[in-house]
Design an enzyme around this catalytic site. Structure first.
Site, PDB file in Angstrom:
ATOM      1  N   ASP A 107       7.958   8.837  -8.667  1.00  0.00           N
ATOM      2  CA  ASP A 107       9.105   8.474  -7.827  1.00  0.00           C
ATOM      3  C   ASP A 107       9.974   7.361  -8.408  1.00  0.00           C
ATOM      4  O   ASP A 107      10.652   6.641  -7.662  1.00  0.00           O
ATOM      5  CB  ASP A 107       8.615   8.046  -6.435  1.00  0.00           C
ATOM      6  CG  ASP A 107       7.693   6.834  -6.481  1.00  0.00           C
ATOM      7  OD1 ASP A 107       7.274   6.439  -7.579  1.00  0.00           O
ATOM      8  OD2 ASP A 107       7.392   6.286  -5.403  1.00  0.00           O
TER       9      ASP A 107
ATOM     10  N   ASP B  85       7.581   0.848  -8.502  1.00  0.00           N
ATOM     11  CA  ASP B  85       8.798   0.194  -8.018  1.00  0.00           C
ATOM     12  C   ASP B  85       8.593  -1.298  -7.774  1.00  0.00           C
ATOM     13  O   ASP B  85       9.393  -2.134  -8.218  1.00  0.00           O
ATOM     14  CB  ASP B  85       9.259   0.876  -6.727  1.00  0.00           C
ATOM     15  CG  ASP B  85      10.484   0.216  -6.127  1.00  0.00           C
ATOM     16  OD1 ASP B  85      11.596   0.491  -6.608  1.00  0.00           O
ATOM     17  OD2 ASP B  85      10.331  -0.579  -5.172  1.00  0.00           O
TER      18      ASP B  85
ATOM     19  N   ARG C 206      -9.859  26.451  -1.453  1.00  0.00           N
ATOM     20  CA  ARG C 206      -9.473  27.837  -1.158  1.00  0.00           C
ATOM     21  C   ARG C 206     -10.693  28.761  -1.131  1.00  0.00           C
ATOM     22  O   ARG C 206     -10.752  29.705  -0.335  1.00  0.00           O
ATOM     23  CB  ARG C 206      -8.448  28.349  -2.162  1.00  0.00           C
ATOM     24  CG  ARG C 206      -7.908  29.735  -1.837  1.00  0.00           C
ATOM     25  CD  ARG C 206      -6.881  30.182  -2.847  1.00  0.00           C
ATOM     26  NE  ARG C 206      -5.644  29.433  -2.738  1.00  0.00           N
ATOM     27  CZ  ARG C 206      -4.700  29.672  -1.827  1.00  0.00           C
ATOM     28  NH1 ARG C 206      -4.872  30.642  -0.942  1.00  0.00           N
ATOM     29  NH2 ARG C 206      -3.601  28.959  -1.809  1.00  0.00           N
TER      30      ARG C 206
ATOM     31  N   ARG D 288      -3.017   0.318 -24.725  1.00  0.00           N
ATOM     32  CA  ARG D 288      -3.423   0.520 -26.120  1.00  0.00           C
ATOM     33  C   ARG D 288      -2.207   0.653 -27.024  1.00  0.00           C
ATOM     34  O   ARG D 288      -2.150   0.041 -28.115  1.00  0.00           O
ATOM     35  CB  ARG D 288      -4.291   1.771 -26.221  1.00  0.00           C
ATOM     36  CG  ARG D 288      -4.635   2.215 -27.637  1.00  0.00           C
ATOM     37  CD  ARG D 288      -5.426   3.524 -27.597  1.00  0.00           C
ATOM     38  NE  ARG D 288      -5.785   4.003 -28.923  1.00  0.00           N
ATOM     39  CZ  ARG D 288      -5.015   4.788 -29.670  1.00  0.00           C
ATOM     40  NH1 ARG D 288      -3.831   5.176 -29.213  1.00  0.00           N
ATOM     41  NH2 ARG D 288      -5.440   5.189 -30.867  1.00  0.00           N
TER      42      ARG D 288
ATOM     43  N   THR E 225       2.773   5.457 -12.114  1.00  0.00           N
ATOM     44  CA  THR E 225       2.503   5.793 -10.718  1.00  0.00           C
ATOM     45  C   THR E 225       2.322   7.292 -10.576  1.00  0.00           C
ATOM     46  O   THR E 225       3.079   8.071 -11.171  1.00  0.00           O
ATOM     47  CB  THR E 225       3.643   5.330  -9.788  1.00  0.00           C
ATOM     48  OG1 THR E 225       3.479   5.912  -8.490  1.00  0.00           O
ATOM     49  CG2 THR E 225       5.005   5.719 -10.331  1.00  0.00           C
ATOM     50  N   ILE E 226       1.353   7.713  -9.782  1.00  0.00           N
ATOM     51  CA  ILE E 226       1.106   9.147  -9.634  1.00  0.00           C
ATOM     52  C   ILE E 226       2.153   9.812  -8.749  1.00  0.00           C
ATOM     53  O   ILE E 226       2.227  11.046  -8.698  1.00  0.00           O
ATOM     54  CB  ILE E 226      -0.301   9.422  -9.069  1.00  0.00           C
ATOM     55  CG1 ILE E 226      -0.420   8.946  -7.617  1.00  0.00           C
ATOM     56  CG2 ILE E 226      -1.369   8.801  -9.941  1.00  0.00           C
ATOM     57  CD1 ILE E 226      -1.696   9.395  -6.919  1.00  0.00           C
ATOM     58  N   ASP E 227       2.985   9.021  -8.053  1.00  0.00           N
ATOM     59  CA  ASP E 227       3.964   9.598  -7.128  1.00  0.00           C
ATOM     60  C   ASP E 227       5.175  10.209  -7.822  1.00  0.00           C
ATOM     61  O   ASP E 227       5.939  10.948  -7.191  1.00  0.00           O
ATOM     62  CB  ASP E 227       4.451   8.538  -6.136  1.00  0.00           C
ATOM     63  CG  ASP E 227       3.379   8.153  -5.131  1.00  0.00           C
ATOM     64  OD1 ASP E 227       2.421   8.928  -4.961  1.00  0.00           O
ATOM     65  OD2 ASP E 227       3.498   7.073  -4.524  1.00  0.00           O
TER      66      ASP E 227
ATOM     67  N   HIS F 190      -8.337   8.613  -2.842  1.00  0.00           N
ATOM     68  CA  HIS F 190      -8.201   7.928  -4.122  1.00  0.00           C
ATOM     69  C   HIS F 190      -8.731   8.702  -5.320  1.00  0.00           C
ATOM     70  O   HIS F 190      -8.561   8.238  -6.462  1.00  0.00           O
ATOM     71  CB  HIS F 190      -8.868   6.553  -4.037  1.00  0.00           C
ATOM     72  CG  HIS F 190      -8.091   5.573  -3.208  1.00  0.00           C
ATOM     73  ND1 HIS F 190      -8.185   5.534  -1.836  1.00  0.00           N
ATOM     74  CD2 HIS F 190      -7.183   4.636  -3.551  1.00  0.00           C
ATOM     75  CE1 HIS F 190      -7.383   4.586  -1.368  1.00  0.00           C
ATOM     76  NE2 HIS F 190      -6.764   4.034  -2.383  1.00  0.00           N
TER      77      HIS F 190
ATOM     78  N   ARG G 117      -2.525  -6.824  -5.766  1.00  0.00           N
ATOM     79  CA  ARG G 117      -1.297  -7.149  -5.055  1.00  0.00           C
ATOM     80  C   ARG G 117      -1.105  -8.660  -5.114  1.00  0.00           C
ATOM     81  O   ARG G 117      -2.076  -9.425  -5.161  1.00  0.00           O
ATOM     82  CB  ARG G 117      -1.387  -6.702  -3.587  1.00  0.00           C
ATOM     83  CG  ARG G 117      -1.765  -5.242  -3.404  1.00  0.00           C
ATOM     84  CD  ARG G 117      -0.700  -4.291  -3.903  1.00  0.00           C
ATOM     85  NE  ARG G 117      -1.079  -2.902  -3.680  1.00  0.00           N
ATOM     86  CZ  ARG G 117      -0.356  -1.858  -4.086  1.00  0.00           C
ATOM     87  NH1 ARG G 117       0.769  -2.048  -4.741  1.00  0.00           N
ATOM     88  NH2 ARG G 117      -0.765  -0.619  -3.851  1.00  0.00           N
ATOM     89  N   CYS G 118       0.135  -9.119  -5.074  1.00  0.00           N
ATOM     90  CA  CYS G 118       0.379 -10.562  -5.189  1.00  0.00           C
ATOM     91  C   CYS G 118       1.555 -10.988  -4.326  1.00  0.00           C
ATOM     92  O   CYS G 118       2.696 -11.106  -4.816  1.00  0.00           O
ATOM     93  CB  CYS G 118       0.620 -10.947  -6.643  1.00  0.00           C
ATOM     94  SG  CYS G 118       0.801 -12.723  -6.898  1.00  0.00           S
TER      95      CYS G 118
ATOM     96  N   ARG H 104       3.777   8.566  -0.355  1.00  0.00           N
ATOM     97  CA  ARG H 104       4.285   7.841   0.806  1.00  0.00           C
ATOM     98  C   ARG H 104       5.750   8.169   1.079  1.00  0.00           C
ATOM     99  O   ARG H 104       6.124   8.529   2.184  1.00  0.00           O
ATOM    100  CB  ARG H 104       4.116   6.330   0.593  1.00  0.00           C
ATOM    101  CG  ARG H 104       4.565   5.473   1.769  1.00  0.00           C
ATOM    102  CD  ARG H 104       4.373   4.005   1.451  1.00  0.00           C
ATOM    103  NE  ARG H 104       5.166   3.625   0.284  1.00  0.00           N
ATOM    104  CZ  ARG H 104       5.063   2.456  -0.339  1.00  0.00           C
ATOM    105  NH1 ARG H 104       4.163   1.584   0.056  1.00  0.00           N
ATOM    106  NH2 ARG H 104       5.829   2.185  -1.382  1.00  0.00           N
TER     107      ARG H 104
ATOM    108  N   GLY I 294      -0.646   0.133  -7.683  1.00  0.00           N
ATOM    109  CA  GLY I 294      -1.701   1.148  -7.697  1.00  0.00           C
ATOM    110  C   GLY I 294      -1.980   1.634  -9.106  1.00  0.00           C
ATOM    111  O   GLY I 294      -1.060   1.817  -9.898  1.00  0.00           O
TER     112      GLY I 294
ATOM    113  N   GLN J  94      -7.348  11.082  -6.402  1.00  0.00           N
ATOM    114  CA  GLN J  94      -6.110  11.478  -7.069  1.00  0.00           C
ATOM    115  C   GLN J  94      -5.663  10.461  -8.110  1.00  0.00           C
ATOM    116  O   GLN J  94      -4.915  10.786  -9.026  1.00  0.00           O
ATOM    117  CB  GLN J  94      -4.993  11.669  -6.038  1.00  0.00           C
ATOM    118  CG  GLN J  94      -5.261  12.787  -5.054  1.00  0.00           C
ATOM    119  CD  GLN J  94      -4.382  12.686  -3.816  1.00  0.00           C
ATOM    120  OE1 GLN J  94      -3.287  13.238  -3.783  1.00  0.00           O
ATOM    121  NE2 GLN J  94      -4.848  11.973  -2.798  1.00  0.00           N
TER     122      GLN J  94
ATOM    123  N   VAL K 197       0.900  -0.399 -26.518  1.00  0.00           N
ATOM    124  CA  VAL K 197       1.628  -1.667 -26.597  1.00  0.00           C
ATOM    125  C   VAL K 197       0.952  -2.603 -27.593  1.00  0.00           C
ATOM    126  O   VAL K 197       1.607  -3.194 -28.473  1.00  0.00           O
ATOM    127  CB  VAL K 197       1.715  -2.340 -25.202  1.00  0.00           C
ATOM    128  CG1 VAL K 197       2.216  -3.779 -25.337  1.00  0.00           C
ATOM    129  CG2 VAL K 197       2.629  -1.548 -24.282  1.00  0.00           C
ATOM    130  N   VAL K 198      -0.358  -2.746 -27.476  1.00  0.00           N
ATOM    131  CA  VAL K 198      -1.098  -3.669 -28.340  1.00  0.00           C
ATOM    132  C   VAL K 198      -1.011  -3.242 -29.801  1.00  0.00           C
ATOM    133  O   VAL K 198      -0.688  -4.046 -30.690  1.00  0.00           O
ATOM    134  CB  VAL K 198      -2.573  -3.763 -27.897  1.00  0.00           C
ATOM    135  CG1 VAL K 198      -3.389  -4.556 -28.910  1.00  0.00           C
ATOM    136  CG2 VAL K 198      -2.666  -4.408 -26.520  1.00  0.00           C
TER     137      VAL K 198
END
Length: 319
Positions: free
Chosen positions: A129, A103, A154, A21, A125-127, A249, A72-73, A171, A11, A251, A23-24
């Site tokens: 985790d 992960d 609100r 950027r 990852t936004i989680d 999404h 995904r692969c 998740r 994701g 988020q 890394v390069v």
């Protein structure tokens, strides 16, 4: 180490572009050549890659998503797929690889490292985790996106004197829901790490109503149940009417915050340094405000520690 590759997998998360950027440009500064691999591990297997220069990563530090795309692969989970990937790396003269993702992306990079090809992981990852790092790329940006949404919801909850349920991503981890709930003043936070107690939740809502409270915000992490499921439970159990907002999404997108841009820059530079030192199977993270690298197996063997004190505080402040 003369030529390294970089890919983003899983994701997308705000800050991935800033990490690419870093890394390069760090690699070029150190005299290395960098190959960008498109569409994650699938692109690696298919040989979809090109050499990146300084201009290739210009004006992307502020952009969400990933310039290298992601996919995904399932094929990469097989030995045959992994062997195809290694053959592509050898064919393109790539000596080491930086993998930006979560992960699943880390597990893929470990397979390559175990086959004799050094890889370094950057947590994207936004989680939030990934064990071994206090924060992951994208978490801060996603958190601010959720908080902004809660603030707007609100306003409507107050105007119509209603209880609103906000479903957020998460998740297996409740960090995003917990931090957003505490920062957004939510009355109830439902997360995977804490067993749900419907009776207690109903009692809190009724208690608030009895003292004159006209509206409530409930944050639900998608890993527990959907916002619609939770709304149905409240209706069946206590005849409480609610409205549900699923943030989805949005988020994941958006321009990364300053914090995520800085983390991405630090992580990307550190990853290059680790590869130059000849090390593989390492993960980059931040611990106690220090950028570190550690054995990637720790990200699999350990579990992210959940801050129960923060969860308890959210309950105390929402009475």
């Amino acid at each position: 180490m003369k030529r390294i590759g970089v890919l983003t997998s899983g994701g997308d998360a705000p800050g991935m572009n800033a990490a690419v950027r870093a890394v390069v440009r760090k690699a070029i500064y150190e005299g290395l050549e960098v190959v960008g691999i498109f569409h994650g591990y699938q692109g690696l297997i298919d040989g979809k890659m090109e050499v990146l220069d300084l201009g290739s990563v210009g004006d992307i530090i502020q952009r969400g998503g990933t310039k290298l795309f992601s996919a995904r692969c399932p094929e990469f989970r097989t030995e045959e797929g992994q062997q195809k990937a290694i053959e592509q790396l050898k064919a393109h003269g790539i000596d080491g690889l930086v993998v930006i993702g979560g992960d699943g992306s880390y597990r893929g990079s470990m397979k390559l490292t175990e086959s004799g090809f050094p890889c370094v992981g950057i947590p994207g990852t936004i989680d939030n985790d990934i064990p071994g790092t206090d924060y992951t790329l994208g978490f801060d940006t996603a958190l601010n996106t959720v908080i902004e949404s809660i603030d707007k919801i609100r306003d409507t909850a107050t105007s119509h004197e209603r209880t609103f349920i906000v479903e957020v991503m998460g998740r297996d981890a409740g960090d995003l829901a917990l931090w957003a709930g505490l920062a957004g003043g939510a009355e109830t936070i439902i997360i995977p790490e804490v067993e749900i107690n419907m009776d207690e939740i109903v009692e809190r809502l009724k208690s608030g109503s009895e003292r004159g409270k006209k509206h409530s915000i409930i944050i639900v992490a998608e890993g527990v149940m959907s916002g619609a499921e939770f709304a149905s439970k409240l209706k069946d159990l206590a005849d409480i009417e609610t409205r549900v907002s699923v943030l989805g999404h949005i988020q994941r997108g958006g321009s990364p915050t300053g914090r995520d841009r800085v983390l991405a820059s630090l992580f990307g530079a550190k990853a290059v340094e680790v590869l130059i030192a000849g090390n593989g199977g390492r993960a980059i993270g931040i611990q106690n405000h220090q950028v570190v690298d550690y054995d990637m197996n720790e990200a699999f063997d350990n579990h992210e520690e959940f801050d129960m004190s923060m969860y308890q505080l959210s309950k105390e402040l929402s009475i």
